[in-house]
Design a protein around this motif. Structure first.
Motif, PDB file in Angstrom:
ATOM      1  N   PRO A 138      41.613  29.367  36.264  1.00  0.00           N
ATOM      2  CA  PRO A 138      41.847  30.791  36.436  1.00  0.00           C
ATOM      3  C   PRO A 138      40.490  31.220  36.861  1.00  0.00           C
ATOM      4  O   PRO A 138      40.635  31.989  37.422  1.00  0.00           O
ATOM      5  CB  PRO A 138      42.498  31.204  34.901  1.00  0.00           C
ATOM      6  N   TYR A 139      39.161  31.236  35.870  1.00  0.00           N
ATOM      7  CA  TYR A 139      37.709  31.463  36.672  1.00  0.00           C
ATOM      8  C   TYR A 139      37.242  31.302  37.741  1.00  0.00           C
ATOM      9  O   TYR A 139      36.253  31.956  38.200  1.00  0.00           O
ATOM     10  CB  TYR A 139      37.181  31.202  34.708  1.00  0.00           C
ATOM     11  N   ILE A 140      37.082  30.088  38.366  1.00  0.00           N
ATOM     12  CA  ILE A 140      36.536  29.561  39.261  1.00  0.00           C
ATOM     13  C   ILE A 140      37.413  30.776  40.814  1.00  0.00           C
ATOM     14  O   ILE A 140      36.870  30.951  41.170  1.00  0.00           O
ATOM     15  CB  ILE A 140      37.050  28.142  39.105  1.00  0.00           C
ATOM     16  N   ASP A 141      38.839  30.391  40.334  1.00  0.00           N
ATOM     17  CA  ASP A 141      39.834  31.326  41.187  1.00  0.00           C
ATOM     18  C   ASP A 141      39.299  32.622  41.399  1.00  0.00           C
ATOM     19  O   ASP A 141      39.701  33.636  42.840  1.00  0.00           O
ATOM     20  CB  ASP A 141      41.616  30.898  40.917  1.00  0.00           C
ATOM     21  N   GLU A 142      38.857  33.499  40.375  1.00  0.00           N
ATOM     22  CA  GLU A 142      38.395  35.028  40.097  1.00  0.00           C
ATOM     23  C   GLU A 142      36.752  35.181  40.549  1.00  0.00           C
ATOM     24  O   GLU A 142      36.601  35.950  40.936  1.00  0.00           O
ATOM     25  CB  GLU A 142      39.433  35.510  39.040  1.00  0.00           C
ATOM     26  N   GLY A 143      35.698  33.678  40.686  1.00  0.00           N
ATOM     27  CA  GLY A 143      35.177  34.223  41.151  1.00  0.00           C
ATOM     28  C   GLY A 143      34.263  34.456  39.732  1.00  0.00           C
ATOM     29  O   GLY A 143      32.260  34.286  40.589  1.00  0.00           O
ATOM     30  N   THR A 144      34.663  33.839  38.564  1.00  0.00           N
ATOM     31  CA  THR A 144      33.885  34.230  37.367  1.00  0.00           C
ATOM     32  C   THR A 144      32.514  32.785  37.183  1.00  0.00           C
ATOM     33  O   THR A 144      31.936  32.924  36.854  1.00  0.00           O
ATOM     34  CB  THR A 144      34.569  34.644  36.274  1.00  0.00           C
TER      35      THR A 144
END
Length: 392
Positions: free
Chosen positions: A213-219
């Motif tokens: 989820p953090y990768i998907d949102e660019g974090t």
């Protein structure tokens, strides 16, 4: 030495194993989480006192496996069994030959921590033909119906904990699971264990499900683009191989660019030390405080515990293998008493042929501020060992 501490803990547990079947407490449990772990529910005929148990461990190159083997041996001997303990030095044919010999020598039960979880089909078939129960130890043995029981940790959750510790190190989460103050974006790289170890896949799945989820949102970003386990795995969990891969990643993705590296997901302390060596040699600093990326780990090896105390490695996962050894002893004793061990998971571990009844143990994240409570107060390591980084 660490082995001695394991022997003391498991010998004490072993004395209580025969009581566990009556009292309902499993040897691999804490007093806060006890439930029945063995019982005579319809197994084979009891084995005469002094039966022989073959214990096959993968290697003596890791302090962890030496301690596991000695702990299992000691606990079984405490119960009156003879034990044939063998280490295979990470060589698959050697382990296969050792198990063949155990069967030939009349083993009444086998406890196997496999090197390659798919390479023992003929040995397991021979064990089944001789009515020898097989207990997979920590690593699931795949593609065979002749695996009777599995003792391990909740390996998917271990991966979740590894990823969580990375997020804590980056400041995206606090240790209590609440949202941290950092916002990112952060650059990370990913490492996985050996593909022939079934646990590596569970570790990686748990970690990636947590990080995705953090990768998907660019974090979080993985600048190398290497996110698949086929790209990130380290054969045989070798420290030197991990160091070389980290060096290659630095050369291909970071050297001569403005790209910064903030964290590395590592699934094992040996790999972590190789990764840290590569980072330090490349000038990233000696501790997290002076620029070293956040690096995770697993197994609470004493060299890495010292690095955590020193602020160099950020975290590790503590799997109290004293409890794992004791649970293997409980399961073995149940089979050889003519019963069957009671599983606490009958759904998760499908080995490709059947779902293997399992007993799962819990693990903990070790940070610098809980080394004392998790590792020293429990007797796993002493303060002197943590300070020196060497097992006494």
């Amino acid at each position: 030495m660490m082995v001695k501490k394991f022997l003391i803990g498991v010998a004490s547990a072993g004395m209580a194993l025969t009581l566990a079947a009556c009292a309902g407490g499993g040897a691999g449990e804490s007093s806060d989480d006890a439930s029945s772990t063995s019982g005579a529910t319809g197994g084979s005929e009891p084995v005469a006192e002094g039966g022989l148990v073959g214990v096959a461990m993968p290697t003596q190159t890791s302090e962890r496996w030496i301690a596991d083997g000695e702990a299992v041996e000691s606990g079984l001997m405490e119960l009156g069994y003879e034990v044939d303990l063998q280490f295979a030095n990470d060589d698959i044919p050697t382990q296969a030959n050792q198990i063949d010999q155990m069967i030939t020598n009349g083993a009444d039960a086998l406890i196997i921590a496999s090197i390659d979880g798919t390479a023992l089909a003929s040995q397991l078939a021979a064990a089944a033909a001789a009515d020898i129960p097989v207990i997979a130890y920590d690593r699931l043995i795949r593609d065979s119906e002749n695996v009777d029981f599995y003792v391990t940790f909740d390996n998917y959750n271990v991966g979740v904990q590894q990823a969580t510790s990375l997020l804590v190190g980056l400041g995206l989460l606090n240790q209590d699971g609440s949202e941290g103050d950092a916002t990112g974006p952060f650059n990370i790289e990913l490492f996985a264990g050996s593909l022939d170890d079934n646990n590596a896949h569970f570790f990686y799945a748990g970690a990636m499900d947590t990080l995705q989820p953090y990768i998907d949102e660019g974090t979080l970003t993985v600048p190398s683009g290497q996110t698949d386990i086929e790209q990130t795995n380290i054969l045989r969990w070798q420290q030197e191989t991990a160091q070389k891969r980290m060096e290659d990643l630095l050369t291909s993705t970071y050297t001569g660019t403005d790209t910064e590296l903030h964290g590395v997901l590592s699934p094992y302390d040996g790999l972590s030390r190789g990764i840290i060596t590569a980072l330090q040699n490349a000038g990233f600093g000696t501790t997290v405080a002076d620029g070293l990326p956040v690096v995770t780990g697993q197994d609470a090896e004493i060299a890495s515990v010292k690095l955590i105390a020193d602020g160099t490695q950020f975290a590790t996962i503590f799997k109290d293998t004293r409890k794992l050894a004791a649970q293997a002893i409980t399961a073995t004793d149940a089979y050889l008493a003519g019963g069957e061990p009671e599983a606490n998971d009958t759904e998760t571990y499908d080995n490709g042929v059947k779902v293997v009844p399992s007993y799962l143990l819990e693990s903990d994240i070790v940070y610098a501020d809980n080394i004392q409570s998790l590792l020293v107060d429990s007797g796993y390591w002493t303060e002197a060992e943590v300070e020196s980084g060497v097992a006494e």
